[in-house]
Scaffold this active site. Structure first.
Site, PDB file in Angstrom:
ATOM      1  N   THR A 129       3.746  40.151 -33.379  1.00  0.00           N
ATOM      2  CA  THR A 129       3.648  39.765 -32.012  1.00  0.00           C
ATOM      3  C   THR A 129       3.240  41.114 -31.558  1.00  0.00           C
ATOM      4  OG1 THR A 129       5.117  37.969 -32.197  1.00  0.00           O
ATOM      5  CG2 THR A 129       4.778  38.758 -30.060  1.00  0.00           C
ATOM      6  N   LYS A 171       1.867  32.866 -27.615  1.00  0.00           N
ATOM      7  CA  LYS A 171       3.295  33.356 -28.209  1.00  0.00           C
ATOM      8  C   LYS A 171       4.165  34.241 -27.101  1.00  0.00           C
ATOM      9  CE  LYS A 171       6.399  35.230 -30.971  1.00  0.00           C
ATOM     10  NZ  LYS A 171       7.487  34.404 -31.695  1.00  0.00           N
ATOM     11  N   LYS A 186      10.237  44.125 -26.080  1.00  0.00           N
ATOM     12  CA  LYS A 186       8.927  44.246 -26.083  1.00  0.00           C
ATOM     13  C   LYS A 186       7.845  43.127 -25.625  1.00  0.00           C
ATOM     14  CE  LYS A 186       7.505  42.887 -29.933  1.00  0.00           C
ATOM     15  NZ  LYS A 186       6.691  42.653 -31.112  1.00  0.00           N
TER      16      LYS A 186
END
Ligand code: NAD
Length: 295
Positions: free
Chosen positions: A96, A171, A246
């Protein structure tokens, strides 16, 4: 059977590589962490001494690394992996990372004539182990069709959401919702417990009511509610707080890029940052309940 180079054998990459081995593929594996390499090699993979050595005769290259800087560092620049991957190989990055970073690496791959997809995943370590991940794919349709049988050996759902980088955008949307839902579920349970309720009974009620979610049913943040949840093993394993932090940072960047407002996403990002500063960055992200519950 394909010859696959698998790079990044952490909480997610390790079990994903094991599922590819089980499906009969030949794997060359590499990770900076030698212990991770050894455990997959013991299951039948060939341990490579470097990423470059892993890709020498690869038909498919898969990476599962923490963040944008690791992916850009692996593939780009002088000595970068793109220059070493066989010309007809397929490259799939499952990490990701920032949508812009995914587009940058895919463009560099295209310049070398390499087909590349961003294919971040959802489903957590349990989904990686069970081979039931959801792949969220950005890239060209014909490239996805080449990748589909390999992805199907590691997952159950495959969504094609657009061109390069689109998999990462989708995502981040999912994880922003997850981050907010986990934090508010912890907050709701803390409120109930402060009023003398049993967190288990409250969770069981919520799991069949309108407050139900993955956070109540599968990864409940309250210790002792679900035996298999990270919360019941000291928040170990699972999806790290700092990885959620993150992703929420990437969602904030993505929002700035198009002028979107994400007030709850920004608030959640701050909660996970506070949890990290409290020393819980390496714990499962459901440990954010420590911040919202003040325990
Ligand atoms: P992790 O930290 O457990 O594993 C990452 C691995 O990459 C480590 O073993 C590390 O040594 C290795 N690595 C880093 N740089 C490398 C390099 N240059 N060459 C070779 N190996 C390198 O992380 P994870 O939980 O497996 O997550 C990986 C990615 O998947 C992240 O982007 C994360 O956001 C995403 N993700 C994680 C989960 C989850 O539940 N853990 C779920 C969905 C998506």
């Amino acid at each position: 059977m394909s010859k696959i180079a698998f790079i990044g054998l952490g909480n997610m990459g390790g079990p994903m590589a094991l599922n590819l081995l089980k499906a009969g593929h030949a794997l060359n594996v590499y990770d900076l962490n030698g212990t991770a390499v050894t455990s997959i090699a013991e299951a039948g993979a060939r341990a490579a001494a470097s990423a470059a050595a892993a890709v020498v005769d690869a038909e498919v290259v898969i990476s599962m690394l923490p963040a944008s800087r690791h992916v850009e560092g692996l593939y780009l620049g002088e000595g970068g992996l793109l220059a070493k991957i066989p010309a007809d190989a397929l490259v799939i990055d499952c990490s990701t990372i920032a949508p812009a970073a995914a587009r940058k690496v895919a463009a560099a791959a295209a310049q070398r004539g390499l087909a590349m997809l961003d294919a971040p995943v959802s489903g957590g370590t349990a989904g990686a182990t069970a081979g039931t991940l959801t792949f969220i794919v950005g890239g060209e349709t014909e490239v996805l069709e080449r990748a589909r049988p390999i992805l199907a050996d590691m997952g159950k759902n495959i969504f094609h959401v657009g061109d390069s980088g689109a998999g990462q955008v989708a995502k981040l949307c999912n994880n922003m919702a997850l981050g907010v839902i986990m934090a508010v579920t912890g907050e709701a349970l803390a409120l109930g417990v402060a009023h003398g309720l049993d967190a288990k009974v409250l969770s069981q009620m919520m799991a069949v009511s309108t407050g139900r979610s993955w956070a109540t049913e599968v990864c409940n943040p309250w210790p002792g509610v679900l035996d298999n949840a990270p919360a019941s093993r000291g928040y170990s394993g699972g999806f790290g707080n700092d990885l959620m932090l993150k992703d929420l940072g990437l969602a904030a960047e993505a929002a700035v890029g198009v002028g979107a407002s994400i007030p709850l996403g920004e608030l959640a990002r701050n909660l996970y940052a506070m949890n990290s500063r409290a020393g819980n960055g390496g714990l499962d992200f459901s440990s954010v309940v420590k911040v919202v519950a003040g325990n």
